[in-house]
Design a protein around this motif. Structure first.
Motif, PDB file in Angstrom:
ATOM      1  N   LEU A  15      -7.294  29.288  35.361  1.00  0.00           N
ATOM      2  CA  LEU A  15      -6.170  30.053  35.615  1.00  0.00           C
ATOM      3  C   LEU A  15      -6.442  31.435  34.995  1.00  0.00           C
ATOM      4  O   LEU A  15      -6.120  32.726  35.241  1.00  0.00           O
ATOM      5  CB  LEU A  15      -4.902  29.564  34.604  1.00  0.00           C
ATOM      6  CG  LEU A  15      -4.418  28.387  35.181  1.00  0.00           C
ATOM      7  CD1 LEU A  15      -3.020  27.714  34.371  1.00  0.00           C
ATOM      8  CD2 LEU A  15      -3.651  28.524  36.397  1.00  0.00           C
ATOM      9  N   TRP A  57      -1.294  36.845  43.668  1.00  0.00           N
ATOM     10  CA  TRP A  57      -1.996  35.784  43.110  1.00  0.00           C
ATOM     11  C   TRP A  57      -2.097  36.169  41.878  1.00  0.00           C
ATOM     12  O   TRP A  57      -1.999  35.010  40.741  1.00  0.00           O
ATOM     13  CB  TRP A  57      -3.253  35.502  43.910  1.00  0.00           C
ATOM     14  CG  TRP A  57      -3.200  34.727  45.076  1.00  0.00           C
ATOM     15  CD1 TRP A  57      -2.642  34.743  46.269  1.00  0.00           C
ATOM     16  CD2 TRP A  57      -3.651  33.181  45.146  1.00  0.00           C
ATOM     17  NE1 TRP A  57      -2.879  33.719  47.168  1.00  0.00           N
ATOM     18  CE2 TRP A  57      -3.336  32.776  46.238  1.00  0.00           C
ATOM     19  CE3 TRP A  57      -4.583  32.496  44.069  1.00  0.00           C
ATOM     20  CZ2 TRP A  57      -3.759  31.645  46.741  1.00  0.00           C
ATOM     21  CZ3 TRP A  57      -4.724  31.058  44.628  1.00  0.00           C
ATOM     22  CH2 TRP A  57      -4.451  30.488  45.917  1.00  0.00           C
ATOM     23  N   VAL A  61      -0.690  33.141  39.145  1.00  0.00           N
ATOM     24  CA  VAL A  61      -1.537  32.498  38.437  1.00  0.00           C
ATOM     25  C   VAL A  61      -1.599  32.811  37.010  1.00  0.00           C
ATOM     26  O   VAL A  61      -1.733  32.268  36.038  1.00  0.00           O
ATOM     27  CB  VAL A  61      -3.053  32.894  39.082  1.00  0.00           C
ATOM     28  CG1 VAL A  61      -3.983  32.071  38.061  1.00  0.00           C
ATOM     29  CG2 VAL A  61      -3.026  32.097  40.458  1.00  0.00           C
ATOM     30  N   MET A 138       1.416  27.190  41.568  1.00  0.00           N
ATOM     31  CA  MET A 138       1.601  27.608  40.145  1.00  0.00           C
ATOM     32  C   MET A 138       2.696  27.346  39.386  1.00  0.00           C
ATOM     33  O   MET A 138       2.901  26.970  38.318  1.00  0.00           O
ATOM     34  CB  MET A 138       1.491  29.349  40.084  1.00  0.00           C
ATOM     35  CG  MET A 138       0.092  29.662  40.314  1.00  0.00           C
ATOM     36  SD  MET A 138      -1.290  28.769  39.344  1.00  0.00           S
ATOM     37  CE  MET A 138      -1.987  27.742  40.600  1.00  0.00           C
TER      38      MET A 138
END
Length: 170
Positions: A15, A57, A61, A138
């Motif tokens: 992550l 993203w 994330v 996520m």
């Protein structure tokens, strides 16, 4: 170290790595776009799509990484004001269950959004599911860590002193 702890560390590293890579690429692309605007060297219309994708993203994330580490913003005024350790434990459990419920609903709704994404990006002709797909993925990771928080809150033995309480926000 148990296998769950090893898996947790691996998930944390992935992550952090993915969100850091997205940030680095965003900085590089935006810098390139600014320099190109000043110098006018080439057409960089394609960078807008990449910036959108990287930003989505990075946000989701990164949010999952923060949720995993319990580094999110927390207002614990009500929790700290409760004198009874049992009542604090009950409230911490209610908060953990509410967090899980909200995240599960968001994950379900975002999965529907991802599955319904029929459009493609204009330049690369890539399905917009790549933009939206990070949300349910996520949020599912955050749901797993919320289950961990429920178990911790259910099993916690709270300290007698209110000032020593840090189970939810640490």
């Amino acid at each position: 170290m148990t296998s769950l702890q090893v898996l947790d560390r691996w998930v944390g590293r992935v992550l952090h790595g993915v969100s850091a890579a997205c940030l680095a690429l965003l900085l590089l692309l935006v810098g390139l776009m600014v320099l190109n605007r000043l110098a006018g060297i080439a057409s960089l219309g394609w960078t807008d799509e990449i910036v959108e994708l990287l930003f989505a993203w990075m946000v989701f994330v990164g949010t999952a990484a923060v949720w995993r580490a319990k580094g999110h913003f927390c207002v614990d005024a009500l929790l700290v004001s409760i004198a009874s350790p049992r009542r604090r434990q009950l409230l911490a459990l209610v908060i953990a269950v509410a967090n899980f419920g909200c995240l599960a609903v968001l994950a379900w709704l975002s999965l529907g959004l991802t599955l319904d994404a029929g459009e493609s990006s204009p330049v690369f002709a890539v399905s917009k599911a790549w933009w939206y797909g990070v949300m349910p993925a996520m949020l599912a990771v955050m749901c797993v860590y919320s289950l961990r928080d429920i178990v911790v809150a259910a099993q916690a033995s709270f300290p007698r002193q209110i000032n020593d309480y840090r189970i939810v926000c640490d």
